[in-house]
Design a protein around this motif. Structure first.
Motif, mmCIF file in Angstrom:
data_model
loop_
_atom_site.group_PDB
_atom_site.id
_atom_site.type_symbol
_atom_site.label_atom_id
_atom_site.label_comp_id
_atom_site.label_asym_id
_atom_site.label_seq_id
_atom_site.Cartn_x
_atom_site.Cartn_y
_atom_site.Cartn_z
ATOM 1 N N ARG A 103 9.065 -2.023 -9.442
ATOM 2 C CA ARG A 103 9.262 -0.572 -9.338
ATOM 3 C C ARG A 103 10.741 -0.178 -9.404
ATOM 4 N NH1 ARG A 103 5.023 -2.391 -6.587
ATOM 5 N NH2 ARG A 103 3.080 -1.161 -6.576
ATOM 6 N N GLU A 104 11.609 -1.127 -9.712
ATOM 7 C CA GLU A 104 13.048 -0.869 -9.812
ATOM 8 C C GLU A 104 13.605 -0.287 -8.510
ATOM 9 O OE1 GLU A 104 15.540 -0.991 -12.643
ATOM 10 O OE2 GLU A 104 14.146 -2.636 -12.998
ATOM 11 N N ILE A 105 13.161 -0.833 -7.374
ATOM 12 C CA ILE A 105 13.624 -0.387 -6.063
ATOM 13 C C ILE A 105 14.642 -1.398 -5.537
ATOM 14 C CG2 ILE A 105 12.972 0.116 -3.677
ATOM 15 C CD1 ILE A 105 10.186 0.840 -4.715
ATOM 16 N N ARG A 141 0.840 -1.218 0.000
ATOM 17 C CA ARG A 141 0.000 0.000 0.000
ATOM 18 C C ARG A 141 0.867 1.258 0.000
ATOM 19 N NH1 ARG A 141 -2.985 -3.032 3.859
ATOM 20 N NH2 ARG A 141 -2.168 -1.774 5.580
ATOM 21 N N VAL A 142 1.970 1.236 0.737
ATOM 22 C CA VAL A 142 2.859 2.400 0.789
ATOM 23 C C VAL A 142 3.464 2.680 -0.583
ATOM 24 C CG1 VAL A 142 5.068 3.220 1.694
ATOM 25 C CG2 VAL A 142 3.388 2.230 3.250
ATOM 26 N N LEU A 143 3.901 1.627 -1.267
ATOM 27 C CA LEU A 143 4.540 1.800 -2.573
ATOM 28 C C LEU A 143 3.571 2.355 -3.612
ATOM 29 C CD1 LEU A 143 6.716 -1.450 -2.808
ATOM 30 C CD2 LEU A 143 7.438 0.862 -2.174
ATOM 31 N N GLN A 144 2.299 2.114 -3.411
ATOM 32 C CA GLN A 144 1.297 2.641 -4.341
ATOM 33 C C GLN A 144 1.039 4.124 -4.139
ATOM 34 O OE1 GLN A 144 -2.008 0.063 -3.500
ATOM 35 N NE2 GLN A 144 -1.243 -1.615 -4.788
ATOM 36 N N LYS A 145 1.455 4.640 -2.972
ATOM 37 C CA LYS A 145 1.139 6.025 -2.631
ATOM 38 C C LYS A 145 2.322 6.975 -2.717
ATOM 39 C CE LYS A 145 -2.628 4.815 0.540
ATOM 40 N NZ LYS A 145 -3.094 4.889 1.958
ATOM 41 N N GLN A 146 3.540 6.474 -2.508
ATOM 42 C CA GLN A 146 4.670 7.390 -2.461
ATOM 43 C C GLN A 146 5.940 6.742 -2.998
ATOM 44 O OE1 GLN A 146 4.876 7.536 2.161
ATOM 45 N NE2 GLN A 146 6.955 7.982 1.456
ATOM 46 N N ARG A 147 6.900 7.580 -3.316
ATOM 47 C CA ARG A 147 8.162 7.126 -3.858
ATOM 48 C C ARG A 147 9.049 6.616 -2.732
ATOM 49 N NH1 ARG A 147 11.185 4.618 -7.484
ATOM 50 N NH2 ARG A 147 13.360 5.335 -7.499
ATOM 51 N N VAL A 148 9.593 5.420 -2.914
ATOM 52 C CA VAL A 148 10.572 4.834 -1.998
ATOM 53 C C VAL A 148 11.821 4.546 -2.804
ATOM 54 C CG1 VAL A 148 11.106 2.843 -0.551
ATOM 55 C CG2 VAL A 148 8.827 3.855 -0.464
ATOM 56 N N ASN A 149 12.955 4.985 -2.315
ATOM 57 C CA ASN A 149 14.207 4.871 -3.075
ATOM 58 C C ASN A 149 14.967 3.578 -2.807
ATOM 59 O OD1 ASN A 149 13.863 8.022 -2.213
ATOM 60 N ND2 ASN A 149 14.494 7.789 -4.349
ATOM 61 N N ALA A 150 14.738 2.971 -1.653
ATOM 62 C CA ALA A 150 15.386 1.705 -1.318
ATOM 63 C C ALA A 150 14.621 1.064 -0.175
ATOM 64 C CB ALA A 150 16.848 1.917 -0.928
#
Length: 479
Positions: free
Chosen positions: A282-284, A243-252
């Protein structure tokens, strides 16, 4: 105008010299029973005459700090038993400041001989194969020649990397020796990986609670921790992460899938595969911390996240600190597609990993004794965890819960809400016991009534007594 001349020291010259030597004694540089610098050395160091140096030592003798020995010079005097100073106790450090302050305070307690160290995740020295490792180190030193004192530039020792490659295959990860870089422990591996995949201000998803060393590294690199709740049994909550990844950008993302620190959680293999696929979409990059992976209580270890990585996005980090020798500071990273970035970060961070410890551990692994050693130490840790868990549930206030890990040697204790873990930390330290308060394992201080307990030392009456004392203190705070 020229700066004003410094004011002259009003004390006599011999007193100034005596004070300088007294400071060396007070700081512990010169220990009781050790020979002090000679009179001639004092003359040369301070630029004084022999008569002044003699006067200084007469002054030190009058203070009860040194004693003369016939034809041998002066020696630091043994203090009277009632005057023996206690080791300083780490102060309580407000979490509003740097996380690293409490981190350092905890390890000050671990290093103290006067403290029962239940706070640091460190194996007991009597459990480790110290004698065999030291013999191996001596043997490698004898035969290494010039190589033993030369820089072992990254990627590091080839013989060690070959052994590591074989070990990683047991967790399902097929990684060539050329894809591995040795490091100064797993903490450096984590830092190198973060330097390779992030920039200051980036967001890094972490488990909550998670190892405070990870949070310290994030703080040092000016990265933002995004807390993902972790299940005590299975680790990071992947539904929440999704759910978090669907809402905001995470770099790692940093995960501890095998007997995590501090929960001791073990992520199922299918969940590891799902985590890798979720981040790949998401290429994370995923930084996998596997320092406890070799310590399952069962007959074999589970698969690593790296085993499911077909895109080079998993940076696998581990070390021999929990299984063989914390002080050797030998770890490694298999950084996938980020190999060159991690290698350059290593060159600018510590340049090289210590050569002789690498060779000693490689020798230990190559001789075939490592698997036998792991089987025996797993039994010890399992017994320690069982005994400690039983004692905590018996001694701590009603309502206390304790995790039930299937590997490693850490327990996460959740006490009644009224128990402030930092207050318990203070009171326990006053009794000569160190614990790790839950505040350290979350940047948002979400675990204020929790503590981490290490079961790295053999169960003994001394440890049992410490648990009884902790339980008594916790009960007082619970009312």
């Amino acid at each position: 105008m020229p700066p004003p001349a410094p004011k002259p020291n009003p004390q006599p010259l011999y007193t100034q010299v005596a004070d300088a030597v007294a400071k060396l004694i007070g700081d512990g540089t010169l220990r009781p029973g050790e020979r002090t610098p000679s009179l001639r050395a004092v003359c040369n160091q301070h630029g004084v005459s022999m008569s002044t140096a003699v006067q200084a030592f007469v002054e030190l003798e009058s203070r009860g700090l040194v004693e003369p020995r016939h034809k041998s010079g002066f020696f630091v005097k043994q203090p009277a038993p009632q005057m023996r100073a206690e080791l300083p106790k780490p102060p309580r450090v407000p979490m509003a400041g740097s996380l690293g302050n409490l981190h350092a305070s905890l390890f000050d307690a671990v290093a103290s001989e006067n403290v029962i160290a239940l706070g640091g995740a460190v194996p007991g020295a009597d459990i480790l194969p110290t004698v065999k490792l030291n013999r191996m180190l001596a043997e490698k030193a004898r035969h290494a020649g010039a190589r033993g004192v030369a820089y072992d530039l990254p990627p590091g020792s080839e013989v060690l990397r070959r052994q590591i490659s074989k070990r990683m295959a047991r967790g399902g990860a097929i990684v060539a020796p050329a894809e591995i870089i040795t490091t100064c422990g797993a903490t450096e591996a984590l830092m190198l990986c973060l330097r390779a995949v992030t920039r200051p201000g980036d967001v890094v998803a972490v488990e909550s609670p998670t190892y405070f060393g990870i949070l310290h590294v994030l703080e040092a690199l000016s990265l933002r921790a995004l807390e993902i709740p972790a299940d005590p049994e299975h680790g990071m909550r992947l539904d929440v992460l999704q759910r978090v990844l669907q809402k905001q950008r995470v770099n790692a993302c940093i995960a501890l899938p095998a007997f995590s620190n501090p929960l001791g959680a073990s992520m199922p293999d299918e969940a590891k595969q799902r985590l890798v696929a979720m981040l790949k979409e998401r290429e994370i990059p995923l930084i996998e911390d596997d320092v406890f992976g070799a310590l399952p209580f069962g007959p074999k270890r589970s698969r690593s996240c790296k085993a499911f990585d077909d895109a080079g996005l998993v940076l696998f980090c581990s070390s021999f600190s929990k299984t063989l020798a914390p002080g050797y500071r030998v770890g490694w990273v298999a950084p996938g597609r980020y190999y060159h970035a991690v290698r350059m970060a290593k060159l600018t961070h510590t340049l090289a990993t210590a050569t002789l410890p690498e060779l000693a551990i490689a020798g230990f692994l190559a001789e075939g004794g490592y698997d036998h050693w792991l089987r025996s130490v797993r039994v010890i840790y399992k017994d320690n965890v069982t005994q400690m868990r039983r004692a905590i549930l018996a001694e701590f206030p009603p309502g206390t819960t304790v995790t039930d890990p299937k590997g490693g040697f850490l327990l996460w204790v959740t006490m009644p809400p009224k128990v402030d873990a930092l207050e318990l930390y203070d009171r326990a330290l006053a009794k000569g016991i160190s614990i790790a308060p839950g505040h350290m394992f979350s940047p948002g201080q979400r675990h204020t009534n929790c503590i981490r307990i290490s079961c790295g030392e053999r169960w003994s009456p001394r440890i049992a007594g410490a648990i009884g004392t902790l339980g008594m203190l916790a009960k007082r705070l619970a009312v």
